[in-house]
Scaffold this motif. Structure first.
Motif, mmCIF file in Angstrom:
data_model
loop_
_atom_site.group_PDB
_atom_site.id
_atom_site.type_symbol
_atom_site.label_atom_id
_atom_site.label_comp_id
_atom_site.label_asym_id
_atom_site.label_seq_id
_atom_site.Cartn_x
_atom_site.Cartn_y
_atom_site.Cartn_z
ATOM 1 N N GLU A 192 0.802 -1.223 0.000
ATOM 2 C CA GLU A 192 0.000 0.000 0.000
ATOM 3 C C GLU A 192 0.832 1.268 0.000
ATOM 4 O OE1 GLU A 192 -3.753 1.836 2.564
ATOM 5 O OE2 GLU A 192 -2.617 0.122 3.312
ATOM 6 N N GLU A 193 1.902 1.307 0.777
ATOM 7 C CA GLU A 193 2.644 2.538 0.986
ATOM 8 C C GLU A 193 3.461 2.932 -0.241
ATOM 9 O OE1 GLU A 193 2.402 4.435 3.598
ATOM 10 O OE2 GLU A 193 1.068 3.091 4.699
ATOM 11 N N GLY A 194 3.277 4.172 -0.699
ATOM 12 C CA GLY A 194 4.129 4.754 -1.731
ATOM 13 C C GLY A 194 4.035 4.117 -3.105
ATOM 14 N N ILE A 195 2.906 3.519 -3.452
ATOM 15 C CA ILE A 195 2.764 2.848 -4.747
ATOM 16 C C ILE A 195 2.221 3.821 -5.802
ATOM 17 C CG2 ILE A 195 1.501 1.062 -6.003
ATOM 18 C CD1 ILE A 195 3.730 -0.046 -4.365
ATOM 19 N N LYS A 196 2.821 3.757 -6.981
ATOM 20 C CA LYS A 196 2.330 4.498 -8.147
ATOM 21 C C LYS A 196 2.100 3.509 -9.292
ATOM 22 C CE LYS A 196 4.844 8.729 -6.954
ATOM 23 N NZ LYS A 196 5.859 9.721 -7.412
ATOM 24 N N PHE A 197 1.249 3.916 -10.253
ATOM 25 C CA PHE A 197 0.925 3.036 -11.377
ATOM 26 C C PHE A 197 1.185 3.749 -12.705
ATOM 27 C CE2 PHE A 197 -1.704 1.487 -7.887
ATOM 28 C CZ PHE A 197 -1.471 0.127 -7.943
ATOM 29 N N GLU A 198 1.492 2.925 -13.708
ATOM 30 C CA GLU A 198 1.600 3.388 -15.092
ATOM 31 C C GLU A 198 0.790 2.450 -15.991
ATOM 32 O OE1 GLU A 198 6.028 5.506 -15.105
ATOM 33 O OE2 GLU A 198 5.722 3.570 -16.099
ATOM 34 N N CYS A 199 0.144 3.041 -17.017
ATOM 35 C CA CYS A 199 -0.691 2.255 -17.932
ATOM 36 C C CYS A 199 -0.208 2.453 -19.378
ATOM 37 C CB CYS A 199 -2.154 2.679 -17.828
ATOM 38 S SG CYS A 199 -2.879 2.385 -16.190
ATOM 39 N N ASN A 200 -0.383 1.407 -20.172
ATOM 40 C CA ASN A 200 -0.004 1.434 -21.587
ATOM 41 C C ASN A 200 -1.170 0.844 -22.386
ATOM 42 O OD1 ASN A 200 1.254 1.452 -24.069
ATOM 43 N ND2 ASN A 200 2.648 -0.253 -23.591
ATOM 44 N N LEU A 201 -1.918 1.722 -23.077
ATOM 45 C CA LEU A 201 -3.098 1.293 -23.832
ATOM 46 C C LEU A 201 -2.727 1.132 -25.302
ATOM 47 C CD1 LEU A 201 -6.136 0.697 -23.995
ATOM 48 C CD2 LEU A 201 -6.509 3.175 -24.271
ATOM 49 N N ASN A 202 -2.910 -0.077 -25.777
ATOM 50 C CA ASN A 202 -2.667 -0.392 -27.195
ATOM 51 C C ASN A 202 -1.272 0.042 -27.644
ATOM 52 O OD1 ASN A 202 -5.271 -1.508 -27.516
ATOM 53 N ND2 ASN A 202 -6.141 0.534 -27.869
ATOM 54 N N SER A 203 -0.275 -0.180 -26.774
ATOM 55 C CA SER A 203 1.139 0.099 -27.070
ATOM 56 C C SER A 203 1.398 1.565 -27.389
ATOM 57 C CB SER A 203 1.626 -0.777 -28.236
ATOM 58 O OG SER A 203 1.482 -2.148 -27.925
ATOM 59 N N ALA A 204 0.572 2.460 -26.857
ATOM 60 C CA ALA A 204 0.759 3.892 -27.100
ATOM 61 C C ALA A 204 1.855 4.481 -26.216
ATOM 62 C CB ALA A 204 -0.556 4.623 -26.867
ATOM 63 N N GLY A 205 2.327 3.735 -25.248
ATOM 64 C CA GLY A 205 3.369 4.221 -24.347
ATOM 65 C C GLY A 205 2.889 4.263 -22.896
ATOM 66 N N TRP A 206 3.847 4.202 -21.996
ATOM 67 C CA TRP A 206 3.517 4.175 -20.571
ATOM 68 C C TRP A 206 3.237 5.587 -20.058
ATOM 69 C CZ3 TRP A 206 2.562 -0.278 -18.204
ATOM 70 C CH2 TRP A 206 3.095 -1.453 -18.731
ATOM 71 N N LEU A 207 2.084 5.719 -19.401
ATOM 72 C CA LEU A 207 1.683 6.993 -18.812
ATOM 73 C C LEU A 207 1.192 6.757 -17.385
ATOM 74 C CD1 LEU A 207 -0.348 8.503 -21.813
ATOM 75 C CD2 LEU A 207 1.969 9.147 -21.084
ATOM 76 N N PRO A 208 1.370 7.757 -16.497
ATOM 77 C CA PRO A 208 0.845 7.597 -15.130
ATOM 78 C C PRO A 208 -0.667 7.412 -15.148
ATOM 79 C CG PRO A 208 2.376 9.439 -15.251
ATOM 80 C CD PRO A 208 2.108 9.030 -16.668
ATOM 81 N N CYS A 209 -1.157 6.569 -14.267
ATOM 82 C CA CYS A 209 -2.594 6.333 -14.170
ATOM 83 C C CYS A 209 -2.968 6.013 -12.733
ATOM 84 C CB CYS A 209 -3.033 5.208 -15.104
ATOM 85 S SG CYS A 209 -2.164 3.645 -14.836
ATOM 86 N N ASP A 210 -4.275 6.157 -12.428
ATOM 87 C CA ASP A 210 -4.771 5.894 -11.079
ATOM 88 C C ASP A 210 -5.361 4.493 -10.990
ATOM 89 O OD1 ASP A 210 -4.057 8.404 -10.130
ATOM 90 O OD2 ASP A 210 -5.948 9.309 -10.794
ATOM 91 N N GLU A 211 -5.713 4.130 -9.743
ATOM 92 C CA GLU A 211 -6.292 2.804 -9.507
ATOM 93 C C GLU A 211 -7.660 2.650 -10.182
ATOM 94 O OE1 GLU A 211 -5.003 1.420 -5.155
ATOM 95 O OE2 GLU A 211 -5.613 3.534 -5.250
ATOM 96 N N LEU A 212 -8.318 3.759 -10.451
ATOM 97 C CA LEU A 212 -9.560 3.744 -11.233
ATOM 98 C C LEU A 212 -9.240 4.379 -12.593
ATOM 99 C CD1 LEU A 212 -12.602 3.329 -11.552
ATOM 100 C CD2 LEU A 212 -12.948 5.544 -10.440
ATOM 101 N N PHE A 213 -9.120 3.521 -13.605
ATOM 102 C CA PHE A 213 -8.720 3.987 -14.939
ATOM 103 C C PHE A 213 -9.903 3.798 -15.889
ATOM 104 C CE2 PHE A 213 -6.518 3.250 -19.080
ATOM 105 C CZ PHE A 213 -5.929 4.498 -19.193
ATOM 106 N N VAL A 214 -10.340 4.900 -16.524
ATOM 107 C CA VAL A 214 -11.530 4.887 -17.383
ATOM 108 C C VAL A 214 -11.127 5.211 -18.821
ATOM 109 C CG1 VAL A 214 -13.775 5.933 -17.861
ATOM 110 C CG2 VAL A 214 -13.049 5.521 -15.493
ATOM 111 N N ILE A 215 -11.656 4.393 -19.762
ATOM 112 C CA ILE A 215 -11.467 4.634 -21.196
ATOM 113 C C ILE A 215 -12.854 4.932 -21.771
ATOM 114 C CG2 ILE A 215 -10.681 3.671 -23.390
ATOM 115 C CD1 ILE A 215 -8.924 1.759 -21.755
#
Length: 404
Positions: free
Chosen positions: A305-328
């Motif tokens: 839980e402590e100090g965690i960050k996320f990154e998302c990559n949609l359809n190989s467009a590249g890694w971007l910061p994202c939250d635990e609730l990710f909406v497309i």
């Protein structure tokens, strides 16, 4: 003519002798007078000095007796007779100061011994002493002889403070006074205090092994330790190691028993966290494998839980910061793929990102699409490491927090 001269000489000698006698008599008288006048003064001075010396001696004796009496009063020890039980406060033993041993003692033919005495380390604020002088009398009743050992009365002492104590027994007989028995012990009525100190880290260990040091406030018989909900084990050495520790929060408990038998309550505690592995993303909610809508919602979290960050990559467009609730909101027609990875507080990336694909189609869907479901393995992991047992409630709380 010669006769006349001799006669005159004889007369002169007689007069000279008389003059010498008179002079000597006067001198002797003067000396005697001086001596008589001086003697009373010297005698008076001598008596004054002796009297002053006697007064000082009496003052010293009085002062010594006063100090001895004061030391006696400080050492309040009651000898009990006929089964009586009394207690007095024992502050300080001053017997040797008040009553030094006298040199006129003779050799003893007996050996005194203790019958009752406290342990060397004593955890009570009172103690009882009974000793045998080592003398046995012979008693007779109804023509039967039986041995009659001499035993002291019970002696109780009470202590106001912990620390080193000494009990002494003296023999007295006329001009003889000699110490025949003594016993030293330590009064300790307080339990020890154990401190658990992590070695090489403060709160977070970045390896599955960890070393801990145990510090105690006094010498102890033993120390027992427990990790989480495990069993108590011996950890009396100053340092101990834990290996194969699972990532997450842990608790160590330890307690000690000192040499006097005082046990530490409650046990000392230390909480720490092991973060030896990169984080792991757990996908909680996702669209079904086939859908006819362009809207897609993903909910995910990590095993820590402590100090965690996320990154998302949609359809190989590249890694971007994202939250635990990710909406497309505008997913493309056809196959869509999303990758999600977590990054911990130490900058370590997830070794293998989570990968999920779904298909967006037009029109009606034939059959029932397969919904996404979280595996039992991940459910158990979240429960063990994060304390999350109700996934639906956790997802709803996450949605409420993100939409505010």
């Amino acid at each position: 003519m010669n006769e006349a001269k001799n006669e005159r000489r004889n007369i002169g000698r007689k007069k000279l002798q008389e003059l010498i006698k008179l002079t000597l008599s006067v001198a002797v008288g003067v000396i005697i007078g001086i001596a008589i006048s001086k003697c009373p003064e010297k005698k008076t001075e001598k008596f004054a000095r002796e009297e002053k010396k006697e007064i000082k001696t009496e003052e010293k004796v009085t002062e010594k007796k006063s100090k001895s009496q004061e030391e006696k009063e400080k050492s309040k020890v009651i000898v009990l007779h006929k089964g009586e039980v009394q207690k007095e406060v024992f502050e300080k033993s001053a017997t040797e100061l008040a009553y030094p041993e006298k040199p006129t003692c003779y050799d003893f033919g007996f050996q005194p011994t203790f019958i009752t005495k406290p342990e060397k380390y004593w955890n009570k604020n009172y103690a009882e002493f009974v000793f045998a002088p080592g003398i046995t009398f012979s008693c007779k009743i109804l023509d039967y002889s039986i041995p009659c050992p001499a035993i002291s009365s019970r002696i109780f002492v009470e202590f106001r403070e912990d620390g080193q104590k000494k009990f002494e027994v003296y023999f007295e007989d006329g001009n003889c006074r000699r110490k025949i028995l003594d016993y030293s012990f330590i009064v300790d009525t307080y339990p020890p205090k154990t401190t658990i100190v992590p070695v090489g880290f403060s709160e977070i260990a970045t390896a599955p092994e960890a070393m801990f040091e145990l510090l105690t406030s006094e010498p102890v018989k033993y120390t027992l330790c427990k990790v989480d909900d495990g069993f108590w084990f011996e950890c009396s050495s100053s340092k101990f190691y834990l290996t194969s520790i699972e990532d997450g929060k842990h608790k160590i408990e330890a307690f000690s028993e000192d040499l006097a038998g005082n046990m530490e309550k409650p046990p000392a505690q230390l909480t720490f966290t092991v973060d030896a592995k990169p984080p792991l993303t757990i996908l909680l909610s996702a669209p079904p494998s086939i859908t006819n809508t362009n809207y897609a919602e993903f909910i995910f979290t990590a095993d820590e839980e402590e100090g965690i960050k996320f990154e998302c990559n949609l359809n190989s467009a590249g890694w971007l910061p994202c939250d635990e609730l990710f909406v497309i909101s505008e997913a493309k027609q056809g196959i869509n793929t999303i990758e999600i990875r977590a990054i911990d507080r130490f900058g370590r990336y997830e070794e293998k990102p989570v990968k999920y694909s779904w298909q967006v189609v037009k029109g009606n869907i034939i059959g029932v699409p397969k919904p996404y479901s979280i595996s039992d393995e991940f459910l158990e992991l979240l429960k063990r490491k994060r304390g999350i047992s109700d996934i639906e409630k956790f997802i709803q709380n996450l949605k409420n927090r993100k939409t505010k």
